[in-house]
Design a protein around this motif. Structure first.
Motif, PDB file in Angstrom:
ATOM      1  N   PRO A  38       0.800  -1.235   0.000  1.00 15.77           N
ATOM      2  CA  PRO A  38       0.000   0.000   0.000  1.00 15.77           C
ATOM      3  C   PRO A  38       0.831   1.282   0.000  1.00 15.77           C
ATOM      4  N   ASN A  39       2.017   1.259   0.596  1.00 22.32           N
ATOM      5  CA  ASN A  39       2.816   2.479   0.678  1.00 22.32           C
ATOM      6  C   ASN A  39       3.924   2.555  -0.376  1.00 22.32           C
ATOM      7  N   ASP A  40       3.921   1.689  -1.385  1.00 25.45           N
ATOM      8  CA  ASP A  40       4.942   1.697  -2.433  1.00 25.45           C
ATOM      9  C   ASP A  40       4.742   2.860  -3.391  1.00 25.45           C
ATOM     10  N   MET A  41       5.848   3.509  -3.724  1.00 29.50           N
ATOM     11  CA  MET A  41       5.824   4.553  -4.738  1.00 29.50           C
ATOM     12  C   MET A  41       5.926   3.890  -6.112  1.00 29.50           C
ATOM     13  N   GLU A  42       5.614   4.623  -7.155  1.00 31.59           N
ATOM     14  CA  GLU A  42       5.618   4.049  -8.501  1.00 31.59           C
ATOM     15  C   GLU A  42       7.005   3.592  -8.918  1.00 31.59           C
ATOM     16  N   TYR A  43       8.033   4.375  -8.594  1.00 30.31           N
ATOM     17  CA  TYR A  43       9.387   3.970  -8.973  1.00 30.31           C
ATOM     18  C   TYR A  43       9.833   2.728  -8.218  1.00 30.31           C
ATOM     19  N   THR A  44       9.340   2.528  -7.002  1.00 32.67           N
ATOM     20  CA  THR A  44       9.665   1.321  -6.247  1.00 32.67           C
ATOM     21  C   THR A  44       9.076   0.087  -6.904  1.00 32.67           C
ATOM     22  N   ILE A  45       7.870   0.220  -7.422  1.00 34.18           N
ATOM     23  CA  ILE A  45       7.222  -0.899  -8.102  1.00 34.18           C
ATOM     24  C   ILE A  45       8.002  -1.280  -9.357  1.00 34.18           C
ATOM     25  N   TYR A  46       8.376  -0.271 -10.153  1.00 32.94           N
ATOM     26  CA  TYR A  46       9.124  -0.551 -11.381  1.00 32.94           C
ATOM     27  C   TYR A  46      10.520  -1.083 -11.089  1.00 32.94           C
ATOM     28  N   TYR A  47      11.139  -0.600 -10.027  1.00 30.79           N
ATOM     29  CA  TYR A  47      12.444  -1.124  -9.630  1.00 30.79           C
ATOM     30  C   TYR A  47      12.340  -2.594  -9.248  1.00 30.79           C
TER      31      TYR A  47
END
Length: 69
Positions: A38-47
């Motif tokens: 729930p607290n993931d940023m978009e760049y964290t998901i892509y990383y």
């Protein structure tokens, strides 16, 4: 039939690039990492997706063993 008018290096590099891109696209779609925290940023998901995709290219058995746990 090869008649000498084509540059063989460009044909080879185009073939390799197409294969690498296809492999990357298939791995990206098949990992199913589409449920983020729930607290993931978009760049964290892509990383995270990029990290798993690169590990699947280099060590495919690792991804299979993690998925089986």
């Amino acid at each position: 039939m090869y008649d000498g008018s084509m540059n063989l290096n460009s044909v080879t590099s185009e073939l390799v690039w197409t294969c690498v891109f296809t492999l990357f696209a298939c791995l990206w779609a098949s990992l199913h990492l589409n449920v983020p925290w729930p607290n993931d940023m978009e760049y964290t998901i892509y990383y995270r997706i990029l990290k798993w995709t690169l590990s699947a290219v280099t060590f495919p058995e690792t991804v299979v063993s993690v998925a089986s746990v």
